[in-house]
Design a protein around this motif. Sequence first.
Motif, PDB file in Angstrom:
ATOM      1  N   VAL A 137       0.871  -1.167   0.000  1.00  6.86           N
ATOM      2  CA  VAL A 137       0.000   0.000   0.000  1.00  6.86           C
ATOM      3  C   VAL A 137       0.912   1.221   0.000  1.00  6.86           C
ATOM      4  CG1 VAL A 137      -1.733   1.291   1.297  1.00  6.86           C
ATOM      5  CG2 VAL A 137      -1.837  -1.197   1.228  1.00  6.86           C
ATOM      6  N   ALA A 138       0.712   2.120  -0.954  1.00  3.06           N
ATOM      7  CA  ALA A 138       1.552   3.311  -1.071  1.00  3.06           C
ATOM      8  C   ALA A 138       0.683   4.527  -1.336  1.00  3.06           C
ATOM      9  CB  ALA A 138       2.562   3.126  -2.194  1.00  3.06           C
ATOM     10  N   GLN A 139       1.015   5.625  -0.649  1.00  3.35           N
ATOM     11  CA  GLN A 139       0.293   6.875  -0.875  1.00  3.35           C
ATOM     12  C   GLN A 139       1.259   8.044  -0.808  1.00  3.35           C
ATOM     13  OE1 GLN A 139      -3.452   7.751   0.868  1.00  3.35           O
ATOM     14  NE2 GLN A 139      -4.068   5.605   1.010  1.00  3.35           N
ATOM     15  N   THR A 140       0.920   9.092  -1.537  1.00  6.10           N
ATOM     16  CA  THR A 140       1.694  10.328  -1.579  1.00  6.10           C
ATOM     17  C   THR A 140       0.729  11.487  -1.395  1.00  6.10           C
ATOM     18  OG1 THR A 140       3.236   9.318  -3.144  1.00  6.10           O
ATOM     19  CG2 THR A 140       3.260  11.702  -3.012  1.00  6.10           C
ATOM     20  N   TRP A 141       1.121  12.474  -0.583  1.00  8.26           N
ATOM     21  CA  TRP A 141       0.279  13.656  -0.400  1.00  8.26           C
ATOM     22  C   TRP A 141       1.130  14.832   0.050  1.00  8.26           C
ATOM     23  CZ3 TRP A 141       0.821   9.803   3.129  1.00  8.26           C
ATOM     24  CH2 TRP A 141       1.024  10.149   4.455  1.00  8.26           C
ATOM     25  N   GLU A 142       0.543  16.033  -0.027  1.00  6.21           N
ATOM     26  CA  GLU A 142       1.273  17.227   0.377  1.00  6.21           C
ATOM     27  C   GLU A 142       0.808  17.689   1.754  1.00  6.21           C
ATOM     28  OE1 GLU A 142      -1.547  20.083  -2.384  1.00  6.21           O
ATOM     29  OE2 GLU A 142       0.585  20.473  -2.294  1.00  6.21           O
ATOM     30  N   GLY A 143       1.553  18.593   2.327  1.00 11.18           N
ATOM     31  CA  GLY A 143       1.194  19.163   3.611  1.00 11.18           C
ATOM     32  C   GLY A 143       2.133  18.711   4.717  1.00 11.18           C
ATOM     33  N   LYS A 144       1.819  19.163   5.941  1.00  2.67           N
ATOM     34  CA  LYS A 144       2.595  18.788   7.125  1.00  2.67           C
ATOM     35  C   LYS A 144       1.702  17.977   8.045  1.00  2.67           C
ATOM     36  CE  LYS A 144       6.288  22.045   7.232  1.00  2.67           C
ATOM     37  NZ  LYS A 144       7.494  21.951   8.007  1.00  2.67           N
ATOM     38  N   ARG A 164      -3.749  11.572   6.224  1.00  4.19           N
ATOM     39  CA  ARG A 164      -3.691  12.563   5.136  1.00  4.19           C
ATOM     40  C   ARG A 164      -4.627  13.736   5.394  1.00  4.19           C
ATOM     41  NH1 ARG A 164      -4.142  10.125  -0.752  1.00  4.19           N
ATOM     42  NH2 ARG A 164      -4.433  12.334  -1.018  1.00  4.19           N
ATOM     43  N   MET A 165      -5.845  13.434   5.834  1.00  2.00           N
ATOM     44  CA  MET A 165      -6.841  14.493   6.038  1.00  2.00           C
ATOM     45  C   MET A 165      -6.426  15.456   7.138  1.00  2.00           C
ATOM     46  SD  MET A 165      -8.907  13.929   3.654  1.00  2.00           S
ATOM     47  CE  MET A 165     -10.160  15.129   4.033  1.00  2.00           C
ATOM     48  N   GLY A 166      -5.619  14.997   8.076  1.00  2.32           N
ATOM     49  CA  GLY A 166      -5.147  15.861   9.155  1.00  2.32           C
ATOM     50  C   GLY A 166      -3.909  16.657   8.795  1.00  2.32           C
ATOM     51  N   SER A 167      -3.385  16.477   7.583  1.00  6.77           N
ATOM     52  CA  SER A 167      -2.180  17.193   7.165  1.00  6.77           C
ATOM     53  C   SER A 167      -2.516  18.613   6.740  1.00  6.77           C
ATOM     54  CB  SER A 167      -1.489  16.459   6.011  1.00  6.77           C
ATOM     55  OG  SER A 167      -1.087  15.180   6.413  1.00  6.77           O
ATOM     56  N   LYS A 168      -1.773  19.556   7.269  1.00  4.14           N
ATOM     57  CA  LYS A 168      -1.993  20.958   6.943  1.00  4.14           C
ATOM     58  C   LYS A 168      -1.142  21.337   5.736  1.00  4.14           C
ATOM     59  CE  LYS A 168      -2.948  22.292  11.664  1.00  4.14           C
ATOM     60  NZ  LYS A 168      -2.479  23.064  12.826  1.00  4.14           N
ATOM     61  N   VAL A 169      -1.800  21.927   4.751  1.00  3.94           N
ATOM     62  CA  VAL A 169      -1.083  22.399   3.567  1.00  3.94           C
ATOM     63  C   VAL A 169      -0.727  23.851   3.817  1.00  3.94           C
ATOM     64  CG1 VAL A 169      -1.172  22.760   1.084  1.00  3.94           C
ATOM     65  CG2 VAL A 169      -2.341  20.793   2.096  1.00  3.94           C
ATOM     66  N   GLU A 170       0.562  24.104   4.109  1.00  5.08           N
ATOM     67  CA  GLU A 170       1.033  25.450   4.419  1.00  5.08           C
ATOM     68  C   GLU A 170       1.659  26.135   3.222  1.00  5.08           C
ATOM     69  OE1 GLU A 170       3.682  24.888   7.657  1.00  5.08           O
ATOM     70  OE2 GLU A 170       2.081  24.460   9.078  1.00  5.08           O
ATOM     71  N   ARG A 171       2.305  25.333   2.408  1.00  2.00           N
ATOM     72  CA  ARG A 171       3.018  25.897   1.256  1.00  2.00           C
ATOM     73  C   ARG A 171       3.160  24.827   0.209  1.00  2.00           C
ATOM     74  NH1 ARG A 171       8.292  23.899   1.499  1.00  2.00           N
ATOM     75  NH2 ARG A 171       8.798  23.041   3.498  1.00  2.00           N
ATOM     76  N   GLN A 172       3.489  25.243  -0.981  1.00  2.00           N
ATOM     77  CA  GLN A 172       3.741  24.281  -2.053  1.00  2.00           C
ATOM     78  C   GLN A 172       5.087  23.629  -1.795  1.00  2.00           C
ATOM     79  OE1 GLN A 172       1.513  23.540  -4.148  1.00  2.00           O
ATOM     80  NE2 GLN A 172       2.603  22.224  -5.545  1.00  2.00           N
TER      81      GLN A 172
END
Length: 126
Positions: free
Chosen positions: A29-36, A117-125
């Motif tokens: 199982v592999a996933q990639t996402w952005e954020g902190k 993932r849903m709890g990750s904060k997207v602060e910057r690109q």
Amino acid sequence: ILNIEAYHKPRTKKFQPVQQVDHAGLISVAQTWEGKVAPHALQKFFQLLVTQFGEQLVRTKALLHVEGETNPWLIQGVQTWMERTKAPKSYRGFNRLVILGRNLDANALNAAIEQLRMGSKVERQL
């Protein structure tokens, strides 16, 4: 060191080939996402991973951007043993998580990762 017999152990037994192991049932199982990722959410996820899937885990690898940290974390695991170190300073990619196990419930594992993932904060690109 080539051609130097620095370590030479005489053979006393005839070589016995290792019995073949059936690799059926391995799931990745592999996933990639952005954020902190929030540290408490990360702790909760890995506790769940070990308690719910521990017997089935083979290998875990992650590169994660964590709130309050300058450098991403590199997490590597074998079965239920997990180690956290700093990722290379040059790493600028997204969060990445790969879990390999035997007979894993991929749907349940993906649901747990989705919560992280849903709890990750997207602060910057990134």
